[in-house]
Design a protein around this motif. Structure first.
Motif, short mmCIF file in Angstrom:
data_model
loop_
_atom_site.label_atom_id
_atom_site.label_comp_id
_atom_site.label_asym_id
_atom_site.label_seq_id
_atom_site.Cartn_x
_atom_site.Cartn_y
_atom_site.Cartn_z
N UNK A 173 -43.83 -40.91 11.27
CA UNK A 173 -43.70 -42.28 11.77
C UNK A 173 -45.06 -42.85 12.14
N UNK A 174 -45.30 -44.11 11.73
CA UNK A 174 -46.53 -44.79 12.05
C UNK A 174 -46.25 -46.29 12.22
N UNK A 175 -47.32 -47.07 12.39
CA UNK A 175 -47.20 -48.52 12.46
C UNK A 175 -48.49 -49.12 11.96
N UNK A 176 -48.42 -50.31 11.38
CA UNK A 176 -49.63 -50.91 10.81
C UNK A 176 -50.63 -51.33 11.88
N UNK A 177 -50.16 -51.49 13.13
CA UNK A 177 -51.04 -51.93 14.21
C UNK A 177 -51.58 -50.78 15.05
N UNK A 178 -51.27 -49.54 14.72
CA UNK A 178 -51.87 -48.42 15.43
C UNK A 178 -53.35 -48.37 15.09
N UNK A 210 -45.35 -55.98 12.63
CA UNK A 210 -45.05 -57.22 13.35
C UNK A 210 -45.77 -57.43 14.65
N UNK A 211 -46.30 -56.38 15.28
CA UNK A 211 -47.03 -56.56 16.54
C UNK A 211 -48.44 -57.03 16.22
N UNK A 212 -48.81 -58.16 16.79
CA UNK A 212 -50.10 -58.77 16.51
C UNK A 212 -51.16 -58.27 17.48
N UNK A 213 -52.37 -58.03 16.97
CA UNK A 213 -53.47 -57.54 17.79
C UNK A 213 -54.70 -58.43 17.59
N UNK A 214 -55.54 -58.47 18.60
CA UNK A 214 -56.80 -59.19 18.52
C UNK A 214 -57.96 -58.23 18.35
N UNK A 215 -59.19 -58.75 18.15
CA UNK A 215 -60.36 -57.89 17.94
C UNK A 215 -60.64 -56.94 19.10
N UNK A 216 -60.21 -57.30 20.30
CA UNK A 216 -60.39 -56.43 21.45
C UNK A 216 -59.18 -55.58 21.73
N UNK A 238 -52.81 -57.57 22.71
CA UNK A 238 -51.59 -57.92 22.00
C UNK A 238 -51.46 -59.43 21.91
N UNK A 239 -50.94 -59.89 20.77
CA UNK A 239 -50.78 -61.33 20.55
C UNK A 239 -49.37 -61.73 20.22
N UNK A 240 -48.39 -60.93 20.64
CA UNK A 240 -47.00 -61.25 20.35
C UNK A 240 -46.48 -60.52 19.12
N UNK A 241 -45.37 -61.03 18.58
CA UNK A 241 -44.72 -60.37 17.46
C UNK A 241 -44.36 -61.40 16.39
#
Length: 331
Positions: free
Chosen positions: A51-56, A84-90, A93-96
């Protein structure tokens, strides 16, 4: 390694799955070579669900797995990917985002990073409150029809959302936190899954290490370790929770196993429709976890475990308050 089937329509997988998040720094610095060796050891031991996620770590985890899985028979393992979990450069989290166009975009990047032409299970990491779940699941169904995805999963959603999603396309499994410290799924979600023939992949079965038997009072989470933000690891709460672990340790010692093995076995014993995910980052932790599937718990064992860690006994939320609203259930 025993196998279990995820729901009535999902794939047959190993009775334990490997959660790869910790291999990309979520719990502090990770050793790349050891992480890859741990994936190899898991596969050789018969673990087939990864199991993984694209935002890890913003795609790092998928690239790491691509390296670890290179040259392996694609049909010898099952890839479960969250999106679906959004991330920023730092790393903030930026929502879903569950919009149809976003689903296809996320999938295209995951397929490329993982070096595969299909994902076995694809799931939104959290519900996007601005997009009906029917639209998100309907788009994944299109990707199944196109051959890019095999099965649809969900993660951290409530019973109503499960029913709505399942009406669009059969859901293979729900991924949600389930452990001796987190049992909210038992009230409504687990009965719903069983009514609909949906499996459950349980993450956090060791409470992010809190009930592994290896965390001690006074231990401080290092840089990059998300447990430094977890209410259950905060001062005041962690001491209470570790007292539960010590009570569990006495049960484990009487059983002739480790605390971690007992905690994993307890989750696995809640039903053959449940597959615990083990977040092992090293071969040593993996080797400790694997025998849990062979541990036979008696009615007396269950009673002693319940006395040691009663339902609802944990202190502190399982996520920081800012993230609790996105969960299908609380603690």
């Amino acid at each position: 390694m025993q196998t279990r089937t995820l729901g009535s329509t999902g794939p047959a997988v190993s009775a334990l799955g490997l959660g790869a998040m910790g291999m990309s720094g979520a719990y502090g610095a990770a050793d790349r070579a050891e992480s890859i060796a741990t994936v190899h050891a898991a596969l050789e031991a018969g673990v087939t669900l990864i199991d993984t996620a694209d935002f890890y770590a913003m795609g790092h985890n998928e690239l790491l797995l691509a390296e670890a899985l290179r040259g392996r028979d694609r049909d010898s393992y099952t890839l479960s990917v969250k999106f679906g979990s959004l991330r920023g450069p730092g790393s903030e989290f930026g929502g879903h985002d569950g919009r149809p166009e976003a689903v296809k975009n996320f999938l295209a990047y995951s397929l490329t990073r993982l070096g595969t032409d299909h994902l076995d299970i694809y799931r939104p990491a959290r519900l996007d409150p601005g997009v009906p779940i029917e639209e998100t699941v309907g788009t994944i169904k299109e990707m199944i029809d196109a051959g890019h995805v095999r099965h649809i999963g969900l993660s951290e959603v409530n019973a109503e959302t499960i029913r709505r999603a399942h009406a669009v396309h059969p859901i293979a499994d729900l991924q949600i936190e389930y452990s001796l410290l987190s049992r909210a799924v038992e009230a409504d979600i687990l009965p719903t899954l069983r009514e609909l023939g949906i499996g459950l992949t349980a993450y956090g079965v060791l409470g992010r290490g809190l009930i592994s038997g290896h965390w001690s009072a006074g231990h401080v989470a290092g840089p990059g370790d998300v447990r430094g933000l977890s209410p259950r690891f905060s001062n005041g709460n962690v001491e209470h929770n570790l007292a539960l672990v010590e009570a569990l340790r006495r049960v484990a010692e009487a059983k002739g196993c480790t605390v971690a093995q007992l905690a994993i076995a307890w989750v696995a014993a809640q039903g053959r429709d449940i597959v615990p995910l083990i977040g092992a980052r090293t071969r040593q932790r993996l080797a400790e976890a694997l025998p849990a599937t062979e541990l036979n718990l008696t009615l007396d064992d269950f009673a002693e475990i319940e006395k040691a860690v009663p339902a609802g006994a944990a202190r502190g939320d399982r996520y920081p308050s800012a993230h609790m609203s996105s969960l299908g259930v609380g603690n």
